[in-house]
Design an enzyme around this catalytic site. Sequence first.
Site, PDB file in Angstrom:
ATOM      1  N   ASP A 253     -10.990  -8.791   7.112  1.00 21.38           N
ATOM      2  CA  ASP A 253     -12.298  -8.668   6.465  1.00 21.38           C
ATOM      3  C   ASP A 253     -12.975 -10.034   6.348  1.00 21.38           C
ATOM      4  O   ASP A 253     -14.189 -10.159   6.527  1.00 21.38           O
ATOM      5  CB  ASP A 253     -12.161  -8.036   5.081  1.00 21.38           C
ATOM      6  CG  ASP A 253     -12.034  -6.527   5.129  1.00 21.38           C
ATOM      7  OD1 ASP A 253     -12.041  -5.964   6.242  1.00 21.38           O
ATOM      8  OD2 ASP A 253     -11.912  -5.893   4.068  1.00 21.38           O
TER       9      ASP A 253
ATOM     10  N   ASP B  40      -5.382  -6.881   5.858  1.00 23.10           N
ATOM     11  CA  ASP B  40      -6.591  -6.272   5.310  1.00 23.10           C
ATOM     12  C   ASP B  40      -7.566  -7.361   4.868  1.00 23.10           C
ATOM     13  O   ASP B  40      -8.761  -7.339   5.206  1.00 23.10           O
ATOM     14  CB  ASP B  40      -6.205  -5.372   4.128  1.00 23.10           C
ATOM     15  CG  ASP B  40      -7.337  -4.463   3.689  1.00 23.10           C
ATOM     16  OD1 ASP B  40      -8.431  -4.514   4.284  1.00 23.10           O
ATOM     17  OD2 ASP B  40      -7.127  -3.690   2.732  1.00 23.10           O
TER      18      ASP B  40
ATOM     19  N   TYR C 203       0.808  -1.209   0.000  1.00 21.90           N
ATOM     20  CA  TYR C 203       0.000   0.000   0.000  1.00 21.90           C
ATOM     21  C   TYR C 203       0.848   1.268   0.000  1.00 21.90           C
ATOM     22  O   TYR C 203       0.374   2.330  -0.407  1.00 21.90           O
ATOM     23  CB  TYR C 203      -0.935   0.023   1.212  1.00 21.90           C
ATOM     24  CG  TYR C 203      -2.037  -1.020   1.178  1.00 21.90           C
ATOM     25  CD1 TYR C 203      -2.182  -1.891   0.105  1.00 21.90           C
ATOM     26  CD2 TYR C 203      -2.932  -1.145   2.224  1.00 21.90           C
ATOM     27  CE1 TYR C 203      -3.181  -2.844   0.075  1.00 21.90           C
ATOM     28  CE2 TYR C 203      -3.945  -2.099   2.211  1.00 21.90           C
ATOM     29  CZ  TYR C 203      -4.062  -2.942   1.135  1.00 21.90           C
ATOM     30  OH  TYR C 203      -5.055  -3.884   1.100  1.00 21.90           O
TER      31      TYR C 203
ATOM     32  N   LYS D 178       4.030 -15.219   3.624  1.00 24.90           N
ATOM     33  CA  LYS D 178       4.120 -16.054   2.419  1.00 24.90           C
ATOM     34  C   LYS D 178       5.601 -16.341   2.168  1.00 24.90           C
ATOM     35  O   LYS D 178       6.161 -16.064   1.110  1.00 24.90           O
ATOM     36  CB  LYS D 178       3.469 -15.334   1.232  1.00 24.90           C
ATOM     37  CG  LYS D 178       3.287 -16.201  -0.015  1.00 24.90           C
ATOM     38  CD  LYS D 178       2.349 -17.374   0.194  1.00 24.90           C
ATOM     39  CE  LYS D 178       2.138 -18.120  -1.129  1.00 24.90           C
ATOM     40  NZ  LYS D 178       1.412 -19.398  -0.911  1.00 24.90           N
TER      41      LYS D 178
ATOM     42  N   ASP E  14      -2.266 -18.285   2.526  1.00 23.78           N
ATOM     43  CA  ASP E  14      -3.325 -19.063   1.876  1.00 23.78           C
ATOM     44  C   ASP E  14      -3.862 -20.146   2.807  1.00 23.78           C
ATOM     45  O   ASP E  14      -5.077 -20.380   2.870  1.00 23.78           O
ATOM     46  CB  ASP E  14      -2.850 -19.658   0.549  1.00 23.78           C
ATOM     47  CG  ASP E  14      -1.429 -20.186   0.594  1.00 23.78           C
ATOM     48  OD1 ASP E  14      -0.780 -20.088   1.643  1.00 23.78           O
ATOM     49  OD2 ASP E  14      -0.950 -20.687  -0.448  1.00 23.78           O
TER      50      ASP E  14
END
Length: 372
Positions: free
Chosen positions: A254, A250, A141, A194, A226
């Site tokens: 959510d 994020d 971001y 990851k 994942d």
Amino acid sequence: MNLKIAILAGDGIGPEVTHEAVNILQAVAEAGGHDFTFTEALLGGVAITAKGTPLPQETIDIALDSDAVLLGAVGDNKFNALSPDKRPESGLLQIRQILGGFANLRPSVAYPALSENSPLRPEVTKGVDILFVRELLGGLYFGQPRSWNKDASAPGGGEAINTMRYTRDEVVRVARIAFELAGKRRKKLTSVDKANVLECSQLWRATVDSLKSDYPDITVEHQLVDSMAMHLMNVPRNFDVVLTENLFGDILSDESGIITGSLGMLPSATIGGKVNLYEPVHGSAPDIAGTGKANPLGAILTAAMVLRHSANLEQEALAIEAAVQQVLTAGHRTADIARGNISATVTTQQMGKLVHSALAESIDRSQSLHAV
């Protein structure tokens, strides 16, 4: 207790839900003899309309002069034609950077009264209480370079670039907050990365591991993002504090809205900077703005986090959270959590009043006990 709170209600349903949160904070202040001062300022689309910019200097000044910033929601589709740096959302990213908060705390609690709202089986969600600690000022971001070459005649038909970047110090500071919070809870920390393909994640994992000896009572595990996305839906009770980088946090936090039954139930706090920033996780939902359908509970629970992290009023924060549970247990629902039970549906304002009444009753009982 004196507390100066900047109110950045923002766009869409932001003003409606923020109004209910402020009412709750005022009730706490009156009951406890505290002096809470609220100063309103513009952010997002409303600021673009009034001032020509999503983040006016006046708003920055008010925020930096406050003890806490309570934000509603930012975003409006009518500004989508603007360049990304001029849209309402850019004001949110800017205020986060200016205030300097790098640790975003996002609780995800499975309320027994809302067990049927989740598509997950009740036996899967029962007892779930997860605290996501999301790094907020790094990663994709904010990483540079970033660009978008829209020239369709360019090789490959154009190119877009985003950069994921972290330093060890950035990981250390947010990881220490996660370790410390885990120490106050069930003493388990799950770090998400990851690391099998990303160098940033390899740095992340190595840094978290390097801190374990400083927190010998905390159990640490690593999950690939994942796998974590799957485990969060299958075995959410396995997790306590979950530490993530910006993008992964994020998405996963959510996703955890599935556990609670609605994004409208999720609060958040951003800490570690000059001034803490508090905001419900949900968006501005301009399509239902002004209809009374918005769920104010995420904003009200965010108000509890203001008291916990900026005022050190833990008992008052717990009282607000208990009032929310009481109202839900009594069967009251806003449209997003009604699950077809139209007779139980209340408006945004009505839900705020119900929580206010439940909180007042709790405060009265507490004061009576202290008087005995």
